[in-house]
Design a protein around this motif. Structure first.
Motif, PDB file in Angstrom:
ATOM      1  N   LYS A 101      -9.517   3.272  -3.753  1.00 51.30           N
ATOM      2  CA  LYS A 101      -9.864   3.159  -2.342  1.00 51.30           C
ATOM      3  C   LYS A 101     -10.991   4.127  -1.960  1.00 51.30           C
ATOM      4  O   LYS A 101     -11.952   3.757  -1.304  1.00 51.30           O
ATOM      5  CB  LYS A 101      -8.614   3.465  -1.513  1.00 51.30           C
ATOM      6  CG  LYS A 101      -8.429   2.580  -0.325  1.00 51.30           C
ATOM      7  CD  LYS A 101      -7.053   2.794   0.299  1.00 51.30           C
ATOM      8  CE  LYS A 101      -6.714   1.632   1.200  1.00 51.30           C
ATOM      9  NZ  LYS A 101      -5.345   1.649   1.685  1.00 51.30           N
ATOM     10  N   TYR A 128     -11.246  -4.205   2.565  1.00 48.19           N
ATOM     11  CA  TYR A 128     -12.706  -4.360   2.454  1.00 48.19           C
ATOM     12  C   TYR A 128     -13.414  -4.469   3.817  1.00 48.19           C
ATOM     13  O   TYR A 128     -14.352  -3.703   4.082  1.00 48.19           O
ATOM     14  CB  TYR A 128     -13.086  -5.576   1.595  1.00 48.19           C
ATOM     15  CG  TYR A 128     -12.648  -5.567   0.155  1.00 48.19           C
ATOM     16  CD1 TYR A 128     -12.679  -4.405  -0.624  1.00 48.19           C
ATOM     17  CD2 TYR A 128     -12.235  -6.746  -0.459  1.00 48.19           C
ATOM     18  CE1 TYR A 128     -12.284  -4.432  -1.956  1.00 48.19           C
ATOM     19  CE2 TYR A 128     -11.843  -6.772  -1.793  1.00 48.19           C
ATOM     20  CZ  TYR A 128     -11.864  -5.616  -2.534  1.00 48.19           C
ATOM     21  OH  TYR A 128     -11.474  -5.655  -3.848  1.00 48.19           O
ATOM     22  N   ASN A 171     -13.902  -9.339  -6.510  1.00 50.31           N
ATOM     23  CA  ASN A 171     -12.584  -8.842  -6.939  1.00 50.31           C
ATOM     24  C   ASN A 171     -11.860  -9.929  -7.734  1.00 50.31           C
ATOM     25  O   ASN A 171     -11.450 -10.933  -7.180  1.00 50.31           O
ATOM     26  CB  ASN A 171     -11.780  -8.451  -5.680  1.00 50.31           C
ATOM     27  CG  ASN A 171     -10.355  -8.026  -5.981  1.00 50.31           C
ATOM     28  OD1 ASN A 171      -9.430  -8.384  -5.263  1.00 50.31           O
ATOM     29  ND2 ASN A 171     -10.150  -7.269  -7.018  1.00 50.31           N
ATOM     30  N   ASN A 175      -6.571  -9.535  -5.347  1.00 50.55           N
ATOM     31  CA  ASN A 175      -5.551  -9.278  -4.355  1.00 50.55           C
ATOM     32  C   ASN A 175      -6.109  -9.924  -3.085  1.00 50.55           C
ATOM     33  O   ASN A 175      -7.183  -9.518  -2.664  1.00 50.55           O
ATOM     34  CB  ASN A 175      -5.381  -7.761  -4.171  1.00 50.55           C
ATOM     35  CG  ASN A 175      -4.377  -7.415  -3.099  1.00 50.55           C
ATOM     36  OD1 ASN A 175      -3.765  -8.280  -2.504  1.00 50.55           O
ATOM     37  ND2 ASN A 175      -4.216  -6.134  -2.849  1.00 50.55           N
ATOM     38  N   MET A 206      -9.760  -3.659 -10.421  1.00 52.20           N
ATOM     39  CA  MET A 206      -8.469  -2.951 -10.443  1.00 52.20           C
ATOM     40  C   MET A 206      -7.368  -3.700 -11.215  1.00 52.20           C
ATOM     41  O   MET A 206      -6.488  -3.092 -11.793  1.00 52.20           O
ATOM     42  CB  MET A 206      -8.047  -2.750  -8.979  1.00 52.20           C
ATOM     43  CG  MET A 206      -6.962  -1.776  -8.770  1.00 52.20           C
ATOM     44  SD  MET A 206      -7.317  -0.154  -9.439  1.00 52.20           S
ATOM     45  CE  MET A 206      -8.239   0.620  -8.139  1.00 52.20           C
ATOM     46  N   SER A 238      -4.328   3.005 -11.175  1.00 46.68           N
ATOM     47  CA  SER A 238      -3.148   2.769 -10.325  1.00 46.68           C
ATOM     48  C   SER A 238      -2.286   1.607 -10.789  1.00 46.68           C
ATOM     49  O   SER A 238      -1.071   1.751 -10.953  1.00 46.68           O
ATOM     50  CB  SER A 238      -3.597   2.498  -8.886  1.00 46.68           C
ATOM     51  OG  SER A 238      -4.268   3.604  -8.369  1.00 46.68           O
ATOM     52  N   LYS A 239      -2.901   0.441 -10.986  1.00 47.31           N
ATOM     53  CA  LYS A 239      -2.096  -0.760 -11.247  1.00 47.31           C
ATOM     54  C   LYS A 239      -1.789  -0.911 -12.728  1.00 47.31           C
ATOM     55  O   LYS A 239      -0.659  -1.207 -13.104  1.00 47.31           O
ATOM     56  CB  LYS A 239      -2.829  -2.007 -10.746  1.00 47.31           C
ATOM     57  CG  LYS A 239      -3.455  -1.864  -9.365  1.00 47.31           C
ATOM     58  CD  LYS A 239      -2.464  -1.968  -8.219  1.00 47.31           C
ATOM     59  CE  LYS A 239      -3.142  -1.649  -6.897  1.00 47.31           C
ATOM     60  NZ  LYS A 239      -2.403  -1.934  -5.719  1.00 47.31           N
TER      61      LYS A 239
END
Ligand SMILES: Cc1ncc(COP(=O)(O)O)c(C=O)c1O
Length: 400
Positions: A101, A128, A171, A175, A206, A238-239
Protein backbone atom coordinates in the motif's frame (compact mmCIF):
# COMPACT_ATOMS: atom_id res chain seq x y z
CA UNK A 1 -15.88 19.92 9.84
CA UNK A 2 -14.08 22.91 8.27
CA UNK A 3 -10.89 22.22 10.24
CA UNK A 4 -10.26 19.18 8.01
CA UNK A 5 -8.53 19.43 4.64
CA UNK A 6 -10.41 19.73 1.36
CA UNK A 7 -8.45 16.73 0.06
CA UNK A 8 -10.05 14.56 2.70
CA UNK A 9 -13.50 15.25 1.32
CA UNK A 10 -12.40 13.66 -1.98
CA UNK A 11 -11.88 10.21 -0.45
CA UNK A 12 -13.95 7.59 1.36
CA UNK A 13 -12.85 5.15 4.07
CA UNK A 14 -11.97 1.61 2.92
CA UNK A 15 -15.27 -0.34 2.56
CA UNK A 16 -13.48 -3.67 3.02
CA UNK A 17 -12.16 -2.56 6.41
CA UNK A 18 -15.69 -1.31 7.27
CA UNK A 19 -17.23 -4.74 6.55
CA UNK A 20 -14.56 -6.54 8.58
CA UNK A 21 -15.14 -4.13 11.48
CA UNK A 22 -18.92 -4.60 11.39
CA UNK A 23 -18.57 -8.41 11.26
CA UNK A 24 -16.14 -8.21 14.21
CA UNK A 25 -18.62 -6.16 16.24
CA UNK A 26 -21.43 -8.65 15.53
CA UNK A 27 -19.17 -11.53 16.61
CA UNK A 28 -18.23 -9.68 19.80
CA UNK A 29 -21.98 -9.33 20.48
CA UNK A 30 -22.29 -13.13 20.31
CA UNK A 31 -23.52 -13.54 16.71
CA UNK A 32 -22.18 -16.52 14.73
CA UNK A 33 -20.84 -14.50 11.80
CA UNK A 34 -18.62 -16.08 9.12
CA UNK A 35 -16.32 -13.44 7.66
CA UNK A 36 -15.59 -13.69 3.95
CA UNK A 37 -14.65 -10.03 3.76
CA UNK A 38 -10.99 -9.82 4.72
CA UNK A 39 -8.25 -10.15 2.12
CA UNK A 40 -5.65 -12.08 4.04
CA UNK A 41 -4.54 -15.73 4.11
CA UNK A 42 -5.70 -17.69 7.16
CA UNK A 43 -2.30 -19.49 7.27
CA UNK A 44 0.30 -18.61 9.87
CA UNK A 45 3.59 -17.00 8.74
CA UNK A 46 6.05 -19.88 8.04
CA UNK A 47 8.34 -20.79 10.91
CA UNK A 48 11.63 -20.08 9.09
CA UNK A 49 10.45 -16.48 8.58
CA UNK A 50 9.45 -16.06 12.23
CA UNK A 51 12.79 -17.51 13.31
CA UNK A 52 14.65 -15.00 11.14
CA UNK A 53 12.74 -12.16 12.81
CA UNK A 54 13.48 -13.50 16.30
CA UNK A 55 17.16 -13.88 15.40
CA UNK A 56 17.19 -10.27 14.14
CA UNK A 57 15.73 -9.04 17.43
CA UNK A 58 18.24 -11.05 19.45
CA UNK A 59 21.10 -9.73 17.31
CA UNK A 60 20.02 -6.16 18.08
CA UNK A 61 18.85 -5.39 14.57
CA UNK A 62 16.28 -3.03 16.01
CA UNK A 63 17.49 0.40 14.94
CA UNK A 64 16.67 2.71 12.02
CA UNK A 65 17.82 1.45 8.63
CA UNK A 66 18.31 3.06 5.22
CA UNK A 67 15.00 4.78 4.38
CA UNK A 68 13.91 2.46 1.57
CA UNK A 69 15.36 -0.83 2.72
CA UNK A 70 18.44 -2.67 3.96
CA UNK A 71 20.95 -3.76 1.26
CA UNK A 72 20.31 -7.44 2.10
CA UNK A 73 16.60 -7.08 1.35
CA UNK A 74 17.21 -5.10 -1.84
CA UNK A 75 19.58 -7.84 -2.98
CA UNK A 76 16.96 -10.50 -2.20
CA UNK A 77 14.36 -8.52 -4.17
CA UNK A 78 16.70 -8.17 -7.20
CA UNK A 79 17.31 -11.94 -7.06
CA UNK A 80 13.55 -12.60 -6.87
CA UNK A 81 12.84 -10.46 -9.94
CA UNK A 82 15.62 -12.19 -11.87
CA UNK A 83 14.60 -15.70 -10.77
CA UNK A 84 10.83 -15.45 -11.08
CA UNK A 85 10.20 -12.75 -13.67
CA UNK A 86 13.33 -12.60 -15.81
CA UNK A 87 13.71 -8.91 -14.88
CA UNK A 88 17.10 -7.41 -14.10
CA UNK A 89 17.19 -4.60 -11.55
CA UNK A 90 19.99 -3.03 -9.50
CA UNK A 91 19.50 -2.20 -5.81
CA UNK A 92 19.21 1.54 -6.61
CA UNK A 93 16.13 0.64 -8.68
CA UNK A 94 14.41 -0.98 -5.67
CA UNK A 95 12.22 0.59 -2.99
CA UNK A 96 10.94 -1.15 0.16
CA UNK A 97 8.02 0.31 2.08
CA UNK A 98 5.51 -0.40 4.83
CA UNK A 99 3.34 -2.79 2.79
CA UNK A 100 2.44 -2.75 -0.87
CA UNK A 101 0.00 0.00 0.00
CA UNK A 102 2.71 2.50 0.93
CA UNK A 103 4.72 1.69 -2.19
CA UNK A 104 1.77 2.43 -4.49
CA UNK A 105 0.90 5.57 -2.56
CA UNK A 106 4.49 6.88 -2.64
CA UNK A 107 4.66 6.34 -6.39
CA UNK A 108 1.42 8.26 -6.98
CA UNK A 109 2.39 11.14 -4.67
CA UNK A 110 5.80 11.28 -6.34
CA UNK A 111 4.39 11.63 -9.86
CA UNK A 112 0.90 13.19 -9.95
CA UNK A 113 0.18 16.87 -10.56
CA UNK A 114 -3.37 18.29 -10.32
CA UNK A 115 -5.36 17.13 -13.33
CA UNK A 116 -3.12 14.17 -14.16
CA UNK A 117 -5.15 11.10 -15.01
CA UNK A 118 -4.65 7.51 -13.92
CA UNK A 119 -6.46 4.75 -15.79
CA UNK A 120 -7.86 2.17 -13.38
CA UNK A 121 -9.58 -0.93 -14.76
CA UNK A 122 -12.77 -1.80 -12.85
CA UNK A 123 -13.52 -3.93 -10.91
CA UNK A 124 -10.58 -2.46 -8.97
CA UNK A 125 -8.94 -2.84 -5.59
CA UNK A 126 -10.75 -0.30 -3.41
CA UNK A 127 -7.68 1.76 -2.60
CA UNK A 128 -6.55 2.69 -6.12
CA UNK A 129 -9.05 5.48 -6.89
CA UNK A 130 -8.80 7.00 -3.43
CA UNK A 131 -5.00 6.92 -3.44
CA UNK A 132 -5.03 8.75 -6.78
CA UNK A 133 -7.42 11.35 -5.34
CA UNK A 134 -5.30 11.79 -2.19
CA UNK A 135 -2.27 12.33 -4.41
CA UNK A 136 -4.12 15.07 -6.31
CA UNK A 137 -4.79 13.13 -9.53
CA UNK A 138 -7.96 12.07 -11.32
CA UNK A 139 -8.94 8.40 -11.53
CA UNK A 140 -10.29 7.40 -14.95
CA UNK A 141 -12.25 4.19 -14.58
CA UNK A 142 -12.29 1.75 -17.52
CA UNK A 143 -14.87 -0.90 -16.78
CA UNK A 144 -14.33 -4.53 -17.76
CA UNK A 145 -17.32 -6.81 -18.12
CA UNK A 146 -18.29 -10.17 -16.66
CA UNK A 147 -18.65 -11.43 -20.26
CA UNK A 148 -14.92 -10.77 -20.75
CA UNK A 149 -14.14 -12.41 -17.39
CA UNK A 150 -13.53 -8.97 -15.85
CA UNK A 151 -10.52 -8.28 -18.08
CA UNK A 152 -9.95 -4.99 -19.85
CA UNK A 153 -9.75 -5.18 -23.65
CA UNK A 154 -7.12 -3.27 -25.67
CA UNK A 155 -9.96 -1.19 -27.19
CA UNK A 156 -11.19 -0.19 -23.73
CA UNK A 157 -7.67 0.82 -22.68
CA UNK A 158 -7.16 2.80 -25.88
CA UNK A 159 -10.44 4.67 -25.29
CA UNK A 160 -9.48 5.58 -21.70
CA UNK A 161 -6.12 7.16 -22.59
CA UNK A 162 -5.94 10.95 -23.07
CA UNK A 163 -3.01 13.38 -23.33
CA UNK A 164 -3.35 13.81 -19.54
CA UNK A 165 -2.92 10.10 -18.73
CA UNK A 166 0.13 9.44 -16.58
CA UNK A 167 -0.33 5.87 -15.41
CA UNK A 168 -2.23 2.68 -16.05
CA UNK A 169 -2.65 0.71 -12.83
CA UNK A 170 -2.61 -2.98 -13.71
CA UNK A 171 -3.43 -5.80 -11.27
CA UNK A 172 -3.33 -9.50 -12.23
CA UNK A 173 -4.42 -11.78 -10.62
CA UNK A 174 -6.92 -9.24 -9.47
CA UNK A 175 -8.46 -8.18 -6.24
CA UNK A 176 -11.55 -8.35 -6.29
CA UNK A 177 -12.23 -10.71 -9.23
CA UNK A 178 -9.31 -13.16 -9.20
CA UNK A 179 -9.01 -12.59 -12.97
CA UNK A 180 -5.52 -13.24 -14.32
CA UNK A 181 -4.35 -11.99 -17.74
CA UNK A 182 -2.65 -14.52 -19.99
CA UNK A 183 0.54 -13.46 -21.76
CA UNK A 184 -1.45 -12.87 -24.94
CA UNK A 185 -4.12 -10.81 -23.20
CA UNK A 186 -1.47 -8.70 -21.46
CA UNK A 187 0.42 -8.25 -24.75
CA UNK A 188 -2.79 -6.76 -26.17
CA UNK A 189 -2.63 -4.08 -23.46
CA UNK A 190 1.13 -3.45 -23.66
CA UNK A 191 0.77 -3.00 -27.44
CA UNK A 192 -1.63 -0.14 -26.71
CA UNK A 193 0.86 1.38 -24.25
CA UNK A 194 3.59 1.17 -26.90
CA UNK A 195 1.49 3.54 -29.01
CA UNK A 196 1.28 6.05 -26.12
CA UNK A 197 4.82 6.76 -24.89
CA UNK A 198 3.64 9.27 -22.27
CA UNK A 199 1.77 6.57 -20.30
CA UNK A 200 3.59 4.55 -17.63
CA UNK A 201 2.37 1.34 -16.05
CA UNK A 202 2.19 0.64 -12.33
CA UNK A 203 1.72 -3.10 -12.07
CA UNK A 204 0.53 -4.49 -8.75
CA UNK A 205 1.69 -8.11 -8.74
CA UNK A 206 0.71 -8.83 -5.14
CA UNK A 207 -1.10 -12.08 -6.05
CA UNK A 208 1.62 -13.46 -8.34
CA UNK A 209 1.99 -16.70 -6.39
CA UNK A 210 -1.73 -17.30 -6.01
CA UNK A 211 -2.37 -18.69 -9.49
CA UNK A 212 -4.19 -21.94 -10.24
CA UNK A 213 -4.52 -24.75 -12.76
CA UNK A 214 -2.33 -24.07 -15.77
CA UNK A 215 -2.46 -20.27 -15.51
CA UNK A 216 1.01 -18.73 -15.90
CA UNK A 217 1.62 -15.41 -14.21
CA UNK A 218 3.24 -12.67 -16.30
CA UNK A 219 4.06 -9.00 -15.70
CA UNK A 220 4.17 -6.06 -18.16
CA UNK A 221 7.95 -5.39 -18.31
CA UNK A 222 8.54 -9.10 -18.98
CA UNK A 223 5.87 -9.35 -21.69
CA UNK A 224 7.02 -6.11 -23.37
CA UNK A 225 10.68 -5.39 -22.53
CA UNK A 226 10.43 -2.04 -24.34
CA UNK A 227 8.22 -0.87 -21.44
CA UNK A 228 10.97 -1.50 -18.86
CA UNK A 229 11.86 2.21 -18.59
CA UNK A 230 8.29 3.24 -17.82
CA UNK A 231 7.15 0.40 -15.61
CA UNK A 232 7.00 0.28 -11.83
CA UNK A 233 6.75 -3.39 -10.86
CA UNK A 234 5.15 -3.60 -7.40
CA UNK A 235 4.94 -6.66 -5.21
CA UNK A 236 5.17 -7.67 -1.56
CA UNK A 237 5.34 -10.49 0.93
CA UNK A 238 1.89 -9.96 2.50
CA UNK A 239 -0.21 -12.44 0.54
CA UNK A 240 2.30 -15.00 -0.78
CA UNK A 241 4.07 -15.56 2.55
CA UNK A 242 1.10 -14.95 4.87
CA UNK A 243 2.81 -11.83 6.23
CA UNK A 244 0.02 -9.22 6.12
CA UNK A 245 0.81 -7.88 9.59
CA UNK A 246 4.55 -7.54 9.01
CA UNK A 247 3.98 -4.64 6.57
CA UNK A 248 6.60 -5.11 3.86
CA UNK A 249 6.00 -4.24 0.20
CA UNK A 250 8.46 -3.39 -2.56
CA UNK A 251 8.80 -2.14 -6.10
CA UNK A 252 11.42 -1.88 -8.82
CA UNK A 253 11.61 0.63 -11.63
CA UNK A 254 13.59 3.56 -13.02
CA UNK A 255 16.15 4.83 -10.48
CA UNK A 256 14.89 8.46 -10.66
CA UNK A 257 11.37 7.40 -9.74
CA UNK A 258 12.69 5.21 -6.92
CA UNK A 259 14.72 8.19 -5.60
CA UNK A 260 11.57 10.36 -5.66
CA UNK A 261 9.65 7.71 -3.73
CA UNK A 262 12.50 7.55 -1.20
CA UNK A 263 12.29 11.33 -0.70
CA UNK A 264 8.60 11.05 0.22
CA UNK A 265 9.19 8.12 2.56
CA UNK A 266 12.10 9.96 4.22
CA UNK A 267 9.73 12.78 5.20
CA UNK A 268 6.83 10.57 6.26
CA UNK A 269 7.49 7.15 7.77
CA UNK A 270 11.27 6.55 7.25
CA UNK A 271 12.28 2.90 6.98
CA UNK A 272 9.80 0.03 7.16
CA UNK A 273 10.02 -2.01 10.39
CA UNK A 274 13.62 -3.26 10.70
CA UNK A 275 12.68 -6.67 12.13
CA UNK A 276 10.13 -7.21 9.36
CA UNK A 277 12.76 -6.42 6.73
CA UNK A 278 14.95 -9.23 8.07
CA UNK A 279 11.94 -11.54 8.03
CA UNK A 280 11.31 -10.58 4.39
CA UNK A 281 14.93 -11.40 3.48
CA UNK A 282 14.28 -14.94 4.73
CA UNK A 283 10.89 -15.09 2.97
CA UNK A 284 12.48 -14.29 -0.39
CA UNK A 285 15.77 -16.18 0.01
CA UNK A 286 14.57 -19.18 2.04
CA UNK A 287 12.70 -22.29 0.95
CA UNK A 288 9.79 -21.61 -1.40
CA UNK A 289 7.99 -24.99 -1.46
CA UNK A 290 5.01 -23.83 0.59
CA UNK A 291 4.03 -21.35 -2.14
CA UNK A 292 2.93 -24.22 -4.38
CA UNK A 293 1.36 -26.10 -1.43
CA UNK A 294 -0.69 -23.04 -0.44
CA UNK A 295 -1.75 -22.47 -4.05
CA UNK A 296 -3.13 -26.03 -4.12
CA UNK A 297 -5.17 -25.37 -0.97
CA UNK A 298 -6.54 -22.14 -2.41
CA UNK A 299 -7.38 -23.79 -5.75
CA UNK A 300 -9.41 -26.43 -3.90
CA UNK A 301 -11.28 -23.74 -1.96
CA UNK A 302 -11.94 -21.78 -5.15
CA UNK A 303 -13.46 -24.90 -6.72
CA UNK A 304 -15.68 -25.41 -3.67
CA UNK A 305 -16.92 -21.82 -3.62
CA UNK A 306 -17.44 -21.54 -7.39
CA UNK A 307 -19.42 -24.78 -7.54
CA UNK A 308 -21.60 -23.95 -4.52
CA UNK A 309 -22.34 -20.38 -5.65
CA UNK A 310 -22.90 -21.39 -9.28
CA UNK A 311 -25.62 -23.78 -8.09
CA UNK A 312 -27.72 -20.80 -6.92
CA UNK A 313 -30.53 -19.55 -9.15
CA UNK A 314 -29.91 -15.87 -9.89
CA UNK A 315 -26.14 -15.96 -9.30
CA UNK A 316 -23.46 -16.20 -12.00
CA UNK A 317 -20.01 -17.02 -10.69
CA UNK A 318 -17.04 -17.01 -13.10
CA UNK A 319 -14.11 -19.33 -12.32
CA UNK A 320 -11.07 -17.08 -11.75
CA UNK A 321 -7.41 -17.83 -12.48
CA UNK A 322 -5.94 -16.64 -9.19
CA UNK A 323 -5.88 -14.56 -5.97
CA UNK A 324 -8.33 -15.71 -3.29
CA UNK A 325 -11.48 -13.98 -4.42
CA UNK A 326 -14.56 -14.70 -6.51
CA UNK A 327 -16.84 -11.94 -7.73
CA UNK A 328 -20.29 -13.36 -8.52
CA UNK A 329 -23.03 -11.36 -10.20
CA UNK A 330 -26.41 -11.15 -8.44
CA UNK A 331 -28.21 -9.64 -11.43
CA UNK A 332 -30.82 -12.41 -11.17
CA UNK A 333 -31.70 -11.49 -7.57
CA UNK A 334 -32.25 -7.75 -7.93
CA UNK A 335 -35.80 -6.73 -7.04
CA UNK A 336 -36.44 -9.70 -4.73
CA UNK A 337 -37.34 -9.42 -1.03
CA UNK A 338 -35.73 -11.06 2.01
CA UNK A 339 -37.72 -12.91 4.72
CA UNK A 340 -37.21 -9.86 7.00
CA UNK A 341 -38.78 -7.65 4.33
CA UNK A 342 -35.71 -5.95 2.82
CA UNK A 343 -35.91 -5.27 -0.90
CA UNK A 344 -32.69 -6.24 -2.72
CA UNK A 345 -32.38 -3.04 -4.73
CA UNK A 346 -28.64 -3.26 -5.27
CA UNK A 347 -25.55 -5.19 -4.17
CA UNK A 348 -25.10 -3.11 -1.03
CA UNK A 349 -28.61 -4.07 0.13
CA UNK A 350 -27.81 -7.71 -0.67
CA UNK A 351 -24.57 -7.70 1.37
CA UNK A 352 -26.20 -5.91 4.30
CA UNK A 353 -29.14 -8.33 4.40
CA UNK A 354 -26.82 -11.33 4.00
CA UNK A 355 -24.84 -10.17 7.04
CA UNK A 356 -27.82 -9.33 9.19
CA UNK A 357 -30.13 -12.19 8.21
CA UNK A 358 -27.71 -15.02 7.28
CA UNK A 359 -24.60 -13.98 9.26
CA UNK A 360 -22.17 -14.10 6.33
CA UNK A 361 -19.93 -11.08 5.72
CA UNK A 362 -19.06 -10.27 2.09
CA UNK A 363 -18.20 -6.97 0.38
CA UNK A 364 -20.69 -5.41 -2.06
CA UNK A 365 -19.59 -4.82 -5.64
CA UNK A 366 -20.21 -1.06 -5.78
CA UNK A 367 -17.12 -0.70 -3.56
CA UNK A 368 -15.01 -2.17 -6.40
CA UNK A 369 -16.65 -0.27 -9.24
CA UNK A 370 -18.84 -2.97 -10.83
CA UNK A 371 -22.40 -3.87 -9.80
CA UNK A 372 -24.48 -5.86 -9.07
CA UNK A 373 -21.86 -8.22 -7.64
CA UNK A 374 -20.26 -9.19 -4.36
CA UNK A 375 -16.77 -10.27 -3.42
CA UNK A 376 -16.10 -13.45 -1.50
CA UNK A 377 -12.64 -13.90 0.00
CA UNK A 378 -12.05 -17.65 0.28
CA UNK A 379 -8.92 -17.25 2.42
CA UNK A 380 -10.57 -19.13 5.26
CA UNK A 381 -11.00 -22.77 6.32
CA UNK A 382 -12.82 -25.29 4.09
CA UNK A 383 -15.39 -25.93 6.83
CA UNK A 384 -16.18 -22.24 7.31
CA UNK A 385 -16.42 -21.78 3.54
CA UNK A 386 -18.79 -24.70 3.13
CA UNK A 387 -21.07 -23.48 5.93
CA UNK A 388 -20.97 -19.91 4.56
CA UNK A 389 -21.89 -21.07 1.05
CA UNK A 390 -24.74 -23.18 2.46
CA UNK A 391 -26.01 -20.08 4.26
CA UNK A 392 -25.78 -18.03 1.05
CA UNK A 393 -27.66 -20.79 -0.80
CA UNK A 394 -30.41 -20.87 1.86
CA UNK A 395 -30.61 -17.06 1.98
CA UNK A 396 -30.97 -16.77 -1.81
CA UNK A 397 -33.56 -19.59 -1.86
CA UNK A 398 -35.59 -17.69 0.76
CA UNK A 399 -35.89 -14.55 -1.41
CA UNK A 400 -39.28 -13.93 -2.95
C1 LIG B 1 -4.30 -5.75 -5.05
C2 LIG B 1 -3.66 -5.38 -3.76
N1 LIG B 1 -2.58 -4.59 -3.77
C3 LIG B 1 -1.97 -4.23 -2.65
C4 LIG B 1 -2.43 -4.63 -1.42
C5 LIG B 1 -1.73 -4.14 -0.19
O1 LIG B 1 -0.90 -5.05 0.38
P1 LIG B 1 -0.14 -4.74 1.72
O2 LIG B 1 -0.88 -5.42 2.81
O3 LIG B 1 1.24 -5.30 1.50
O4 LIG B 1 -0.11 -3.25 1.94
C6 LIG B 1 -3.56 -5.44 -1.35
C7 LIG B 1 -4.11 -5.86 -0.04
O5 LIG B 1 -5.25 -6.19 0.11
C8 LIG B 1 -4.18 -5.83 -2.55
O6 LIG B 1 -5.26 -6.62 -2.54
Amino acid sequence: MTFLSATLSRVKPSPTIAVTTKAGEMKAAGRDVIGLGAGEPDFDTPQNIKDAAIAAINAGKTKYTAVDGIPELKAAICAKFERENGLTYEPKQVSVGTGGKQILYNALVATLNPGDEVVIPAPYWVSYPDMVLLAGGEPVIATATLENNFKLTPEQLEAAITPKTKWLIFNSPSNPTGAGYSREELKGLTDVLMRHPHVWVMTDDMYEHLAYDDFEFCTPAEVEPALYDRTLTCNGVSKAYAMTGWRIGYAAGPADLIAAMRKIQSQSTSNPCTVSQWAAVEALNGQQDYLADNAKIFARRRDLVVSMLSAIDGITCPNPEGAFYVYPSIAGLIGKTTPAGTKIENDEAFATALLEEAEVAVVFGAAFGLSPNFRVSYATSDDALKTACERIQAFCASLT
